[in-house]
Design a protein around this motif. Structure first.
Motif, PDB file in Angstrom:
ATOM      1  N   PRO A   1      10.166  57.448  13.734  1.00 13.19           N
ATOM      2  CA  PRO A   1      11.591  57.151  13.508  1.00 13.19           C
ATOM      3  C   PRO A   1      11.809  55.645  13.481  1.00 13.19           C
ATOM      4  N   GLU A   2      12.834  55.212  12.751  1.00 14.65           N
ATOM      5  CA  GLU A   2      13.063  53.783  12.553  1.00 14.65           C
ATOM      6  C   GLU A   2      14.220  53.234  13.389  1.00 14.65           C
ATOM      7  N   GLU A   3      15.114  54.103  13.825  1.00 15.59           N
ATOM      8  CA  GLU A   3      16.281  53.651  14.590  1.00 15.59           C
ATOM      9  C   GLU A   3      15.952  53.628  16.081  1.00 15.59           C
ATOM     10  N   PRO A   4      16.456  52.633  16.828  1.00 16.54           N
ATOM     11  CA  PRO A   4      16.200  52.591  18.269  1.00 16.54           C
ATOM     12  C   PRO A   4      16.585  53.882  18.990  1.00 16.54           C
ATOM     13  N   ASP A   5      17.727  54.456  18.631  1.00 19.91           N
ATOM     14  CA  ASP A   5      18.162  55.685  19.315  1.00 19.91           C
ATOM     15  C   ASP A   5      17.195  56.831  19.058  1.00 19.91           C
ATOM     16  N   ASP A   6      16.650  56.915  17.853  1.00 19.91           N
ATOM     17  CA  ASP A   6      15.693  57.976  17.540  1.00 19.91           C
ATOM     18  C   ASP A   6      14.353  57.718  18.219  1.00 19.91           C
ATOM     19  N   LEU A   7      13.935  56.460  18.285  1.00 21.38           N
ATOM     20  CA  LEU A   7      12.686  56.122  18.964  1.00 21.38           C
ATOM     21  C   LEU A   7      12.740  56.481  20.441  1.00 21.38           C
ATOM     22  N   ARG A   8      13.924  56.457  21.021  1.00 28.83           N
ATOM     23  CA  ARG A   8      14.064  56.806  22.435  1.00 28.83           C
ATOM     24  C   ARG A   8      13.812  58.287  22.695  1.00 28.83           C
ATOM     25  N   GLU A   9      13.753  59.083  21.641  1.00 30.46           N
ATOM     26  CA  GLU A   9      13.411  60.499  21.807  1.00 30.46           C
ATOM     27  C   GLU A   9      11.938  60.678  22.172  1.00 30.46           C
ATOM     28  N   LEU A  10      11.126  59.646  21.918  1.00 29.81           N
ATOM     29  CA  LEU A  10       9.702  59.745  22.227  1.00 29.81           C
ATOM     30  C   LEU A  10       9.481  59.598  23.725  1.00 29.81           C
ATOM     31  N   GLN A  11       8.555  60.386  24.245  1.00 27.27           N
ATOM     32  CA  GLN A  11       8.262  60.401  25.682  1.00 27.27           C
ATOM     33  C   GLN A  11       7.911  59.007  26.184  1.00 27.27           C
ATOM     34  N   GLY A  12       8.566  58.598  27.254  1.00 23.02           N
ATOM     35  CA  GLY A  12       8.240  57.333  27.894  1.00 23.02           C
ATOM     36  C   GLY A  12       8.789  56.104  27.198  1.00 23.02           C
ATOM     37  N   VAL A  13       9.537  56.275  26.123  1.00 23.15           N
ATOM     38  CA  VAL A  13      10.080  55.138  25.386  1.00 23.15           C
ATOM     39  C   VAL A  13      11.525  54.905  25.831  1.00 23.15           C
ATOM     40  N   GLY A  14      11.731  53.827  26.577  1.00 24.00           N
ATOM     41  CA  GLY A  14      13.058  53.472  27.049  1.00 24.00           C
ATOM     42  C   GLY A  14      13.761  52.545  26.074  1.00 24.00           C
ATOM     43  N   PRO A  15      14.953  52.067  26.449  1.00 23.82           N
ATOM     44  CA  PRO A  15      15.746  51.231  25.539  1.00 23.82           C
ATOM     45  C   PRO A  15      15.016  49.976  25.075  1.00 23.82           C
ATOM     46  N   TYR A  16      14.324  49.290  26.006  1.00 18.12           N
ATOM     47  CA  TYR A  16      13.650  48.047  25.615  1.00 18.12           C
ATOM     48  C   TYR A  16      12.531  48.324  24.612  1.00 18.12           C
ATOM     49  N   THR A  17      11.661  49.299  24.918  1.00 15.60           N
ATOM     50  CA  THR A  17      10.528  49.582  24.037  1.00 15.60           C
ATOM     51  C   THR A  17      10.997  50.092  22.687  1.00 15.60           C
ATOM     52  N   ALA A  18      12.017  50.951  22.683  1.00 18.83           N
ATOM     53  CA  ALA A  18      12.553  51.468  21.418  1.00 18.83           C
ATOM     54  C   ALA A  18      13.067  50.326  20.552  1.00 18.83           C
ATOM     55  N   ASN A  19      13.763  49.402  21.166  1.00 23.69           N
ATOM     56  CA  ASN A  19      14.310  48.282  20.411  1.00 23.69           C
ATOM     57  C   ASN A  19      13.207  47.350  19.910  1.00 23.69           C
ATOM     58  N   ALA A  20      12.171  47.173  20.735  1.00 25.19           N
ATOM     59  CA  ALA A  20      11.056  46.320  20.319  1.00 25.19           C
ATOM     60  C   ALA A  20      10.332  46.913  19.114  1.00 25.19           C
ATOM     61  N   VAL A  21      10.066  48.221  19.148  1.00 25.37           N
ATOM     62  CA  VAL A  21       9.376  48.864  18.021  1.00 25.37           C
ATOM     63  C   VAL A  21      10.252  48.815  16.769  1.00 25.37           C
TER      64      VAL A  21
ATOM     65  N   VAL B   1       5.519  62.605  17.385  1.00 33.04           N
ATOM     66  CA  VAL B   1       5.620  62.026  16.040  1.00 33.04           C
ATOM     67  C   VAL B   1       5.127  63.033  15.008  1.00 33.04           C
ATOM     68  N   GLY B   2       4.038  63.712  15.319  1.00 37.88           N
ATOM     69  CA  GLY B   2       3.502  64.689  14.382  1.00 37.88           C
ATOM     70  C   GLY B   2       4.323  65.953  14.299  1.00 37.88           C
ATOM     71  N   GLU B   3       4.729  66.480  15.450  1.00 32.13           N
ATOM     72  CA  GLU B   3       5.355  67.804  15.475  1.00 32.13           C
ATOM     73  C   GLU B   3       6.871  67.762  15.309  1.00 32.13           C
ATOM     74  N   GLU B   4       7.510  66.696  15.740  1.00 36.59           N
ATOM     75  CA  GLU B   4       8.974  66.648  15.704  1.00 36.59           C
ATOM     76  C   GLU B   4       9.525  65.716  14.629  1.00 36.59           C
ATOM     77  N   PHE B   5       8.679  64.789  14.154  1.00 34.86           N
ATOM     78  CA  PHE B   5       9.154  63.828  13.156  1.00 34.86           C
ATOM     79  C   PHE B   5       8.314  63.850  11.886  1.00 34.86           C
ATOM     80  N   GLY B   6       7.574  64.925  11.690  1.00 36.35           N
ATOM     81  CA  GLY B   6       6.829  65.088  10.453  1.00 36.35           C
ATOM     82  C   GLY B   6       5.764  64.044  10.196  1.00 36.35           C
ATOM     83  N   GLY B   7       5.238  63.456  11.257  1.00 39.42           N
ATOM     84  CA  GLY B   7       4.182  62.465  11.108  1.00 39.42           C
ATOM     85  C   GLY B   7       4.678  61.064  10.813  1.00 39.42           C
ATOM     86  N   GLU B   8       5.982  60.875  10.711  1.00 35.75           N
ATOM     87  CA  GLU B   8       6.563  59.561  10.430  1.00 35.75           C
ATOM     88  C   GLU B   8       7.327  59.052  11.652  1.00 35.75           C
TER      89      GLU B   8
END
Length: 298
Positions: free
Chosen positions: A114-134, A105-112
């Motif tokens: 991501p808001e889209e499920p597909d972008d959230l899935r770029e985070l380590q360990g975040v699968g489809p369910y967790t990305a959609n929940a966030v 989040v700090g190094e690849e997304f400028g500290g912000e």
């Protein structure tokens, strides 16, 4: 027949009754009172293997220690894994992934976040369910959540086939457009409070009784659920026991640690097995190994 074909004609009534039921009375978990994506991600990861009631204390303590993604990214990974172990939150890999996600989040997304499920899935360990929940609970920007509780509700209420694509199609058809935050919370609450393994339709005032096939027929069978690995006797249990022993003794030789970790120490579960176990703990930054001695990392 697709899953959505079995939905009642009165979709607006179905939607409104569930949202009204949820807003009138629901379990007041603290992560439901925030739209902070970091706090919500922590709650989602913790909840993957732990009852929600037990997560509350750990969640509050975690956020007090590491209140945002920047603080977590700056933490020593061994401290994060140690916290996970101390609070019995399941597989330690989840702690490592959460720590890495905070760094991203700090190094690849400028500290912000991501808001889209597909972008959230770029985070380590975040699968489809967790990305959609966030995306749903932080940004009101998700798709319909489909977890075990939701599948059970749809299977019983609307006779949806036990098929992932049918569940996803039906859940998507049911969810009101642009209301993923309240809807996903509501339908998961319905499964967690009313449509449980042993249903509590009347006691919980299920809002879907007038449409529910199971309530009408009395057949409350549920879709098949993958069984969870048994904790008793598992490697995860032995890792936790080794840490507890070392907290008591601080440092032990392998031949004294082994019998304290398992009563059947020896043979196939002897020194070679124990070295593998403590090596994993060392990789997680929890212990230090020097020759035949193991000490808790301070």
């Amino acid at each position: 027949m697709s899953g959505a074909d079995s939905l009642p004609d009165d979709l607006e009534g179905v939607r409104e009754s569930l949202i009204e039921w949820y807003r009138r009375d629901h379990r007041d978990f603290p992560w439901r009172r925030t739209d902070d994506p970091y706090a919500i991600l922590v709650s989602e990861v913790m909840s993957q293997q732990t009852q929600l009631e037990r997560v509350e204390e750990a969640w509050a303590a975690f956020l007090e220690r590491w209140p945002d993604a920047e603080a977590l990214a700056a933490a020593d990974r061994s401290a994060v894994v140690g916290f996970w172990t101390d609070h019995s939150l399941g597989y330690n890999n989840r702690a490592k992934y959460l720590h890495e996600a905070a760094r991203q989040v700090g190094e690849e997304f400028g500290g912000e976040f991501p808001e889209e499920p597909d972008d959230l899935r770029e985070l380590q360990g975040v699968g489809p369910y967790t990305a959609n929940a966030v995306a749903s609970f932080a940004f009101d920007n998700g798709d319909a959540v489909v977890d075990t509780n939701v599948k059970r509700v749809l299977y019983r209420a609307f006779d949806v086939p036990d098929d992932d694509s049918a569940f996803e199609e039906t859940a998507g058809e049911l969810m009101p457009a642009g209301e993923s935050r309240v809807w996903n919370n509501a339908i998961m609450e319905l499964g967690g409070v009313a449509c449980r393994k042993t249903p509590r339709c009347d006691e919980a005032g299920c809002p879907w009784r007038e449409w529910c096939r199971a309530y009408e027929t009395g057949d409350f069978t549920a879709p098949d659920v993958p069984t969870q690995p048994t904790f008793e006797g598992s490697r995860r249990q032995k890792r936790g026991r080794a840490i507890r022993v070392l907290k008591e003794y601080d440092e032990l030789p392998l031949d004294e640690l082994g019998p304290r970790v398992r009563v059947d120490y020896g043979g196939e579960t002897g020194e070679e097995w124990l070295r593998g176990l403590v090596s994993d703990l060392a990789d997680d930054g929890l212990v230090e190994i020097e020759g035949d001695r193991v000490r808790l990392r301070r």
